[in-house]
Design an enzyme around this catalytic site. Structure first.
Site, PDB file in Angstrom:
ATOM      1  N   GLY A  45      -1.341  -0.263  -4.122  1.00 29.40           N
ATOM      2  CA  GLY A  45      -1.201  -0.245  -2.675  1.00 29.40           C
ATOM      3  C   GLY A  45       0.187   0.216  -2.285  1.00 29.40           C
ATOM      4  N   GLN A  50       7.502   0.899   2.941  1.00 32.08           N
ATOM      5  CA  GLN A  50       8.004   1.189   1.591  1.00 32.08           C
ATOM      6  C   GLN A  50       8.413   2.651   1.413  1.00 32.08           C
ATOM      7  OE1 GLN A  50       4.400  -0.838  -0.340  1.00 32.08           O
ATOM      8  NE2 GLN A  50       6.044  -1.328  -1.768  1.00 32.08           N
ATOM      9  N   CYS A  99       5.472  -5.450  -7.109  1.00 35.13           N
ATOM     10  CA  CYS A  99       5.620  -4.627  -5.912  1.00 35.13           C
ATOM     11  C   CYS A  99       6.476  -3.416  -6.265  1.00 35.13           C
ATOM     12  CB  CYS A  99       6.294  -5.456  -4.821  1.00 35.13           C
ATOM     13  SG  CYS A  99       6.546  -4.552  -3.290  1.00 35.13           S
ATOM     14  N   LEU A 100       6.062  -2.236  -5.800  1.00 35.10           N
ATOM     15  CA  LEU A 100       6.842  -1.027  -6.097  1.00 35.10           C
ATOM     16  C   LEU A 100       8.254  -1.119  -5.520  1.00 35.10           C
ATOM     17  CD1 LEU A 100       4.078   1.652  -5.424  1.00 35.10           C
ATOM     18  CD2 LEU A 100       4.928   0.876  -7.654  1.00 35.10           C
ATOM     19  N   HIS A 141      -1.024  -8.686   0.431  1.00 35.90           N
ATOM     20  CA  HIS A 141       0.283  -8.219  -0.045  1.00 35.90           C
ATOM     21  C   HIS A 141       0.771  -7.038   0.808  1.00 35.90           C
ATOM     22  CE1 HIS A 141       3.228  -7.148  -3.381  1.00 35.90           C
ATOM     23  NE2 HIS A 141       3.241  -6.092  -2.607  1.00 35.90           N
ATOM     24  N   GLU A 142      -0.118  -6.061   1.018  1.00 37.67           N
ATOM     25  CA  GLU A 142       0.290  -4.848   1.752  1.00 37.67           C
ATOM     26  C   GLU A 142       0.514  -5.134   3.235  1.00 37.67           C
ATOM     27  OE1 GLU A 142       1.263  -2.404   0.092  1.00 37.67           O
ATOM     28  OE2 GLU A 142       0.402  -3.086  -1.792  1.00 37.67           O
ATOM     29  N   HIS A 145       3.776  -6.552   4.144  1.00 40.78           N
ATOM     30  CA  HIS A 145       4.861  -5.568   4.293  1.00 40.78           C
ATOM     31  C   HIS A 145       5.033  -5.170   5.759  1.00 40.78           C
ATOM     32  CE1 HIS A 145       6.295  -4.582   0.272  1.00 40.78           C
ATOM     33  NE2 HIS A 145       5.062  -4.453  -0.186  1.00 40.78           N
TER      34      HIS A 145
HETATM   35 ZN   LIG Z   1       4.605  -4.499  -2.207  1.00 45.42          ZN
END
Ligand SMILES: [Zn+2]
Length: 185
Positions: A45, A50, A99-100, A141-142, A145
């Site tokens: 995701g 991000q 997480c990226l 999670h997304e 953000h």
């Molecule tokens: Zn993340």
């Protein structure tokens, strides 16, 4: 085009993201760049903050899970203006997340297993549905953000303490990852 991923400490990750309208400039291109960036970095995701944009756009791919979950084969979707309307608190589960934007950090996170969401698809068609299982976790999670929240905000104080040296290294730019980033240093 592959975009750099903003890592922990970049202010945009703490902003509340805004809804967008169908005339948002170059939206199709932005979504296609987000998919490409997510695939390139092996994420499941990616949320617009991000890649440095405080807008409510998220892409999710679950195709990689198709061996265990055949229903996720070819699952590659964009979510515009998503909102979590309801959490079903009757059942929660703990699962390890990464997480990226937080390379090198993986922690168990407890979340409800079922949520009700609203969103627009890429054609700006509105949807409202209950979602469960792995998709519900990735969405939480997304969509977090988009509220300026990160998964490490949801771990226990002890685990937070234990991961402090890793997060401070991220702030100092002392980390490695296989994709392009924008970090505070
Ligand atoms: Zn993340």
């Amino acid at each position: 085009m592959i975009l750099p991923i903003y890592t922990y400490g970049m202010p945009v990750l703490r902003k509340k993201a805004e809804d967008i309208t169908p005339d948002f400039p170059n939206l199709k291109e932005l979504i296609s760049d987000m998919f490409e960036t997510m695939y390139h970095s092996d994420g499941v995701g990616l949320a617009a903050p991000q890649i440095g944009k405080a807008i409510r756009v998220v892409v999710i791919t679950l195709d990689v899970l198709k061996d265990d979950f055949p229903e996720y084969a070819d699952f590659n979707r964009a979510y515009i203006n998503p909102h979590i309307l309801e959490y079903d608190d009757s059942e929660t589960a703990i699962s390890e997340e990464g997480c990226l934007s937080l390379p090198g950090i993986h922690e168990p996170v407890r979340r409800p297993t079922r949520i009700k969401v609203s969103y627009l698809d890429e054609d700006f068609t509105p949807h409202e549905e209950w979602v469960e299982g792995y998709l519900a976790r990735v969405m939480q999670h997304e969509f977090d953000h988009l509220e300026g929240k990160l998964f490490i905000d949801r771990i226990s104080p002890l685990r937070k303490q234990m991961s402090r040296s890793k997060t401070s290294n991220l702030l100092k730019g002392k980390f490695r990852c296989a994709y392009k980033v924008k970090s505070p240093k």
